[in-house]
Every structure is written in C-alpha cells, then in structure tokens.
Motif scaffolding. Structure first.
Motif, short mmCIF file in Angstrom:
data_model
loop_
_atom_site.label_atom_id
_atom_site.label_comp_id
_atom_site.label_asym_id
_atom_site.label_seq_id
_atom_site.Cartn_x
_atom_site.Cartn_y
_atom_site.Cartn_z
N VAL A 4 0.87 -1.20 0.00
CA VAL A 4 0.01 -0.07 0.00
C VAL A 4 0.86 1.03 0.03
O VAL A 4 1.79 1.34 0.64
CB VAL A 4 -1.01 -0.07 1.31
N THR A 5 0.62 2.26 -1.01
CA THR A 5 1.24 3.51 -0.91
C THR A 5 0.40 4.51 -0.30
O THR A 5 -0.90 4.56 -0.22
CB THR A 5 1.62 3.88 -2.39
N GLY A 6 1.11 5.65 0.24
CA GLY A 6 0.11 6.71 0.72
C GLY A 6 0.16 7.09 2.08
O GLY A 6 -0.27 7.71 2.64
N MET A 7 0.73 5.86 2.94
CA MET A 7 0.74 5.84 4.11
C MET A 7 1.88 6.63 5.00
O MET A 7 2.82 6.19 4.51
CB MET A 7 0.30 4.47 4.58
N THR A 8 1.61 7.48 5.84
CA THR A 8 2.77 8.06 6.19
C THR A 8 2.89 8.35 7.82
O THR A 8 3.88 8.69 8.50
CB THR A 8 3.22 9.62 5.64
N CYS A 9 1.95 7.84 8.64
CA CYS A 9 1.84 8.22 10.09
C CYS A 9 1.11 7.49 10.72
O CYS A 9 0.23 6.22 10.09
CB CYS A 9 1.26 9.62 10.38
N GLY A 10 0.72 7.58 12.02
CA GLY A 10 -0.11 6.54 12.86
C GLY A 10 -1.55 6.79 12.66
O GLY A 10 -2.50 5.67 12.64
N HIS A 11 -2.10 7.93 12.04
CA HIS A 11 -3.31 8.09 11.63
C HIS A 11 -3.80 7.28 10.37
O HIS A 11 -4.87 6.75 10.25
CB HIS A 11 -3.62 9.63 11.41
N SER A 63 -6.59 4.59 10.40
CA SER A 63 -7.74 4.77 8.98
C SER A 63 -7.73 3.07 8.39
O SER A 63 -8.95 2.80 8.15
CB SER A 63 -7.36 5.67 8.23
N VAL A 64 -6.84 2.91 8.03
CA VAL A 64 -6.81 1.44 7.22
C VAL A 64 -7.13 0.44 8.01
O VAL A 64 -7.95 -0.40 7.73
CB VAL A 64 -5.41 1.08 6.48
N THR A 65 -6.42 0.29 9.44
CA THR A 65 -6.83 -0.83 10.20
C THR A 65 -8.35 -0.82 10.53
O THR A 65 -9.09 -1.61 10.35
CB THR A 65 -5.97 -0.88 11.69
N LYS A 66 -8.86 0.19 10.75
CA LYS A 66 -10.42 0.50 10.93
C LYS A 66 -11.22 0.04 9.97
O LYS A 66 -12.16 -0.76 10.00
CB LYS A 66 -10.93 1.85 11.43
N VAL A 83 -12.50 -7.21 -1.81
CA VAL A 83 -13.16 -6.34 -0.81
C VAL A 83 -12.07 -5.49 -0.18
O VAL A 83 -12.23 -4.59 0.46
CB VAL A 83 -14.06 -7.47 -0.07
N VAL A 84 -10.96 -6.51 0.27
CA VAL A 84 -9.73 -5.80 1.16
C VAL A 84 -9.45 -4.45 0.74
O VAL A 84 -9.28 -3.42 0.96
CB VAL A 84 -8.81 -6.80 1.66
N ALA A 106 -8.80 1.44 -0.37
CA ALA A 106 -8.98 2.57 -1.49
C ALA A 106 -9.81 3.43 -0.83
O ALA A 106 -9.63 4.77 -0.84
CB ALA A 106 -9.27 2.08 -2.89
N ALA A 107 -11.02 2.88 -0.18
CA ALA A 107 -11.92 4.02 0.47
C ALA A 107 -11.52 4.69 1.58
O ALA A 107 -12.06 5.80 1.73
CB ALA A 107 -13.28 3.16 0.85
N ALA A 108 -10.40 4.03 2.35
CA ALA A 108 -9.84 5.04 3.25
C ALA A 108 -8.87 6.00 2.56
O ALA A 108 -8.21 6.64 3.58
CB ALA A 108 -9.11 4.02 3.92
#
Length: 113
Positions: free
Chosen positions: A52-59, A63-66, A99-100, A105-107
């Motif tokens: 996955v690209t675009g993730m930079t922080c704990g938030h 978001s993805v985990t949720k 689905v995953v 992507a929705a996140a």
C-alpha cells in the motif's frame, strides 16, 4: 526567564491524505515487484499481504486498520509502515482480496496492482 524553543525539524513528507495540507500535490508512483495481494495457501487463517502507498503516519495506520477490520470475515490486520514508501498490510481471515483492496482505497490509500 524563558526557555528557548528549539527549531522545528523538517517533515519527511508533505503529510498524508488524512493530515496533509489541502494544497494539491502530485502523487508519486512507486513500482514494486511484489504482487498486490499474495496468499500462500487457500484457507481463512492464511494471511494475505497487500503493498500500500500513501501511508505516512499513525493516523494512516488507524484509518486503514479501522476500514479493513470493519469487513466481515477479517480476523486480524497488521501494518508495517514505511512512511512515504510502500507499506505492508497483512490481513488474516476469509475476506476476498478485492473487498480488502476496496476498503483500503475507500480509506484513501492505493494498493499496488
């Protein structure tokens, strides 16, 4: 007497989609030889790994985990963050890879095809 404030450190990136400034930015595309989703065995307890690209922080992680844990048939989500690079999202359960991918992507993040 006041204590001097140390200078701020420069940011490693411009931020992520969830906490970046609203200024438009040009997305960078990174390529990887790893498949977007890999499953070593057929079965609900075998983890599927997504790049996955675009993730930079704990938030971003939150978001993805949720988003992924909200899916039916997801037992566990583990994320190895590579801030500004390609992060690894490992999902255990019987949820279909599409689905995953849609939930990620929705996140607001991109799964490398």
């Amino acid at each position: 007497m006041t204590t001097p404030t140390p200078p701020l450190l420069p940011m490693a990136s411009d931020g992520c989609g969830c906490c970046a400034p609203s200024a438009p930015s040009t997305p960078s595309v990174k390529t990887s030889s790893a498949p977007a989703a890999t499953k070593t065995n057929a079965g609900p307890d075998v983890p599927t790994v997504y790049q996955v690209t675009g993730m930079t922080c704990g938030h971003c992680i939150s978001s993805v985990t949720k988003a992924v844990r909200a899916l039916p048939q997801v037992d566990d989500v583990q994320i190895d963050l590579a801030a500004g690079g390609v992060s690894t999202v490992t999902v255990t359960g019987a949820a279909s890879p599409q689905v995953v991918k849609d939930a990620i992507a929705a996140a607001g993040y991109s799964v490398i095809p």
